[in-house]
Design a protein around this motif. Structure first.
Motif, short mmCIF file in Angstrom:
data_model
loop_
_atom_site.label_atom_id
_atom_site.label_comp_id
_atom_site.label_asym_id
_atom_site.label_seq_id
_atom_site.Cartn_x
_atom_site.Cartn_y
_atom_site.Cartn_z
N GLU A 85 0.88 -1.12 0.07
CA GLU A 85 0.05 -0.19 -0.02
C GLU A 85 0.55 1.03 -0.08
O GLU A 85 0.43 2.46 0.20
CB GLU A 85 -1.00 0.03 1.29
CG GLU A 85 -1.94 -0.94 1.24
CD GLU A 85 -2.76 -1.20 2.47
OE1 GLU A 85 -3.14 -0.24 3.07
OE2 GLU A 85 -2.84 -2.31 2.87
N GLY B 295 3.51 3.42 -2.15
CA GLY B 295 3.99 3.54 -3.62
C GLY B 295 5.37 4.25 -3.42
O GLY B 295 5.86 4.77 -2.75
N PRO C 172 10.24 15.29 4.19
CA PRO C 172 9.44 16.43 4.14
C PRO C 172 8.01 15.46 4.53
O PRO C 172 7.92 14.25 4.46
CB PRO C 172 9.14 16.61 2.63
CG PRO C 172 10.48 16.16 1.85
CD PRO C 172 10.93 15.23 2.61
N SER C 173 7.06 16.23 5.06
CA SER C 173 5.81 15.81 5.59
C SER C 173 4.85 15.35 4.23
O SER C 173 4.96 15.81 3.60
CB SER C 173 5.01 17.03 6.54
OG SER C 173 4.31 17.74 5.49
N GLY D 13 4.84 9.79 3.61
CA GLY D 13 4.78 8.36 4.06
C GLY D 13 5.48 7.73 5.20
O GLY D 13 5.57 6.49 5.38
N LYS D 14 6.17 8.56 6.05
CA LYS D 14 6.88 8.30 7.03
C LYS D 14 6.10 7.51 8.28
O LYS D 14 6.52 6.37 8.50
CB LYS D 14 7.84 9.45 7.97
CG LYS D 14 8.53 10.06 6.80
CD LYS D 14 9.40 11.06 7.77
CE LYS D 14 8.45 12.16 8.05
NZ LYS D 14 7.81 12.94 6.52
N HIS E 215 -4.05 4.68 -4.74
CA HIS E 215 -5.13 5.46 -4.30
C HIS E 215 -6.33 5.27 -5.16
O HIS E 215 -7.66 5.65 -4.81
CB HIS E 215 -4.73 6.78 -4.02
CG HIS E 215 -3.80 6.90 -2.60
ND1 HIS E 215 -4.52 6.92 -1.45
CD2 HIS E 215 -2.44 6.89 -2.62
CE1 HIS E 215 -3.61 6.95 -0.52
NE2 HIS E 215 -2.41 6.75 -1.26
N GLY F 117 3.05 12.19 -1.47
CA GLY F 117 2.39 10.95 -1.42
C GLY F 117 1.01 11.60 -0.97
O GLY F 117 -0.16 11.31 -1.40
N ALA G 281 -2.67 11.50 -2.57
CA ALA G 281 -3.81 11.05 -1.77
C ALA G 281 -5.14 11.89 -1.62
O ALA G 281 -6.35 11.61 -2.02
CB ALA G 281 -3.65 10.41 -0.44
P1 ADP Z 1 4.29 11.66 6.93
O1 ADP Z 1 4.23 10.81 8.01
O2 ADP Z 1 5.55 11.35 6.01
O3 ADP Z 1 3.83 12.85 6.95
P2 ADP Z 1 1.92 10.07 6.15
O4 ADP Z 1 2.94 8.57 6.32
O5 ADP Z 1 1.36 10.19 7.43
O6 ADP Z 1 3.09 11.04 5.92
O7 ADP Z 1 1.18 10.08 4.91
C1 ADP Z 1 -0.10 10.55 4.83
C2 ADP Z 1 -0.98 10.01 3.77
O8 ADP Z 1 -0.34 10.09 2.45
C3 ADP Z 1 -1.13 8.31 3.86
O9 ADP Z 1 -2.01 8.25 4.83
C4 ADP Z 1 -1.28 8.07 2.57
O10 ADP Z 1 -2.71 8.14 2.12
C5 ADP Z 1 -0.71 9.07 1.90
N1 ADP Z 1 0.79 8.62 1.40
C6 ADP Z 1 1.80 9.29 1.50
N2 ADP Z 1 2.94 8.66 1.17
C7 ADP Z 1 2.62 7.58 0.40
C8 ADP Z 1 3.11 6.52 -0.46
N3 ADP Z 1 4.48 6.65 -0.69
N4 ADP Z 1 2.23 5.75 -1.11
C9 ADP Z 1 0.86 5.60 -0.66
N5 ADP Z 1 0.08 6.86 0.02
C10 ADP Z 1 1.01 7.79 0.59
#
Ligand code: ADP
Length: 475
Positions: free
Chosen positions: A204, A206, A245-246, A249-250, A384, A408, A412
């Motif tokens: 899930e 990408g 960066p925020s 997908g961290k 997505h 990402g 989304a």
């Molecule tokens: P971060 O923690 O880096 O700020 P998140 O992991 O919370 O970012 O990502 C927020 C949302 O963005 C996720 O719930 C997902 O829906 C989407 N998203 C972010 N990166 C990806 C990715 N590489 N593949 C699929 N969805 C992603």
């Protein structure tokens, strides 16, 4: 709600209808986060429909009408943002954890009918009960009374029908009873170390193939096959820091590691550690690790760890953050390799993360999470778009091109915005549920919806300042 999914929309309509008929009315929705979660984050169609139903019911209320909706939640950010708009929930009132004065008033109310010994100092109790909310304070008073009862038990002749007045006179709650009760009652904020069992698969996420592989080798396999790794003498990293960066997908990666290694998951936000456990943040840190050890294998995820950077010169209480960081270091040092607790952390400001945390044996592995490139954006889009009614004229390659520079999370958001545009159009065309059901196959996302969604997401991004991301300077 859980049992009657199919009926919950109808039930909502009924409640609003009844409220209108019997106006003036106040509709109170407790724990609204459970019925109106962010639509982008829920998986079920039903939940999404309930949220949409609530939106349209609230839109149907007249301005200055005689029906008012009040909702309560302790997770405002888990609520679908469409509800937090003028015309829907126009006002937000934050009810904070009570301060000393608030605690004093609450304690006065709950001790009003308690026979207190002179030495009970309510003001002192209010001063030492950091982080206690009303319910905790009520419980504290009850617990103190229980201590009194227990202390007096030998003297009470319970076989007699009534207690003699002399005995009743002796039932007095003392300061010591309160002190003992304080040891047993933990503020709810602290009990709230939530254990999650996330459900995010590698598939899930990408792009980020290299990162996934690295996490798999460093964490998933050792957690899954501890015996094997023990025999070959592998030392697991205690802490891994994800930096990027925020919205890249961290959080998603941390959850996927937990899911795929069949581990429990505790997620803590840096700022929350400082604010939620007012005055007791180190205890918060200890509690998090204690809970993790209990629930091992377990992954602890500290989001926004940079918030724990010493705030010298930036305002705030640097003493507190220093104590928190040193508690965190103590806990990290205490983790034994392969005992089933792994700490992951995330930041987009590695330049301000306390350097003590980055030393060997702590967060000694730093993984950089980049913004998605073309290939990754294609993957994220596909993930997505899956399962959504997308028109044939939508060309993924075009979307890949126009989302250059998007994270990402932005992608989304684009897909979700496109879907909600379709829903809005569709529901205004077929406001009646029977009609909507009949024409359900007309709700299709077209290329035009995507264009509009990209514009919307771009303009909402532009309101935000660009994020600062610096290359790590250590090593
Ligand atoms: P971060 O923690 O880096 O700020 P998140 O992991 O919370 O970012 O990502 C927020 C949302 O963005 C996720 O719930 C997902 O829906 C989407 N998203 C972010 N990166 C990806 C990715 N590489 N593949 C699929 N969805 C992603």
């Amino acid at each position: 709600m859980s049992k009657f999914y199919g009926e919950s929309e109808a039930r909502l309509r009924e409640i609003f209808k009844e409220a209108k008929e019997k106006a003036p009315t106040i509709i109170f929705i407790d724990e609204i986060d459970s019925i109106a979660p962010k639509r982008e984050e829920v998986t079920g169609e039903v939940e999404r429909r309930v949220v949409s139903q609530l939106l349209s019911l609230m839109d149907g209320l007249e301005a200055r009408g005689k029906v008012i909706v009040i909702a309560a939640t302790n997770r405002p950010n888990a609520i679908d943002p469409a509800l937090r708009r003028p015309g829907r929930f126009d006002r937000e009132i934050e009810i904070k954890v009570p301060d000393k004065k608030g605690r004093l008033e609450i304690l006065q109310i709950h001790t009003r009918h308690m026979p207190l010994q002179q030495d009970v100092d309510i003001e002192r109790l209010a001063a030492v009960s950091h982080g206690f909310v009303g319910a905790d304070l009520e419980y504290l008073c009850k617990e103190a009374a229980m201590k009194t009862l227990r202390r007096m038990l030998p003297e009470l002749k319970l076989e007699e029908d009534r207690l003699s007045p002399e005995v009743l006179d002796k039932l007095i709650v003392t300061a010591e009873d309160f002190d003992n009760a304080l040891k047993d009652v933990m503020p709810s904020a602290m009990r709230e170390v939530y254990l999650e069992t996330p459900d995010v698969k590698w598939s899930e996420i990408g792009g980020l193939e290299g990162v996934k592989k690295e996490l798999q080798e460093a964490v998933e396999w050792p957690l899954k096959y501890p015996e094997l790794y023990k025999t070959i003498g592998y030392n697991m990293p205690k802490g891994i820091l994800l930096h990027g960066p925020s919205g890249t997908g961290k959080t998603l990666l941390a959850k996927a590691v937990a899911t795929e290694s069949e581990a429990n998951f505790i997620s803590v936000r840096g700022p929350e550690l400082l604010s939620k456990w007012v005055g007791e943040s180190e205890r918060g840190v200890r509690e998090v690790f204690r809970r993790a050890r209990q629930a091992s294998p377990c992954i602890i995820f500290f989001d926004e760890v940079d918030a724990l950077a010493p705030t010298r010169g930036m305002g705030g209480d640097s003493m507190v953050t220093e104590r928190v960081v040193s508690q965190l270091l103590t806990e990290l040092d205490g983790i034994q390799s392969l005992q089933g607790v792994v700490v992951l952390a995330a930041t987009n400001r590695i330049d301000i993360v306390d350097s003590a945390l980055l030393r060997a044996g702590r967060f000694d592995k730093v993984i950089i999470i980049p913004m998605p490139d073309k290939g990754a954006r294609r993957e994220v889009l596909k993930i997505h778009m899956k399962g959504k009614p997308i028109a044939k004229d939508v060309d993924v390659e075009t979307l890949v091109e126009i989302t250059e520079g998007f994270s990402g999370a932005d992608i989304a958001a684009i897909v979700n915005t496109a879907v909600s545009l379709v829903l809005q159009e569709f529901l205004s065309r077929y406001p009646k549920p029977e009609e909507a059901k009949k024409h359900a196959d007309e709700a299709i996302v077209t290329a035009e919806h995507f264009q509009d969604a990209v514009k919307k997401v771009r303009s909402s991004r532009e309101g935000k300042p660009m994020e600062k991301v610096t290359v790590p300077y250590y090593r």
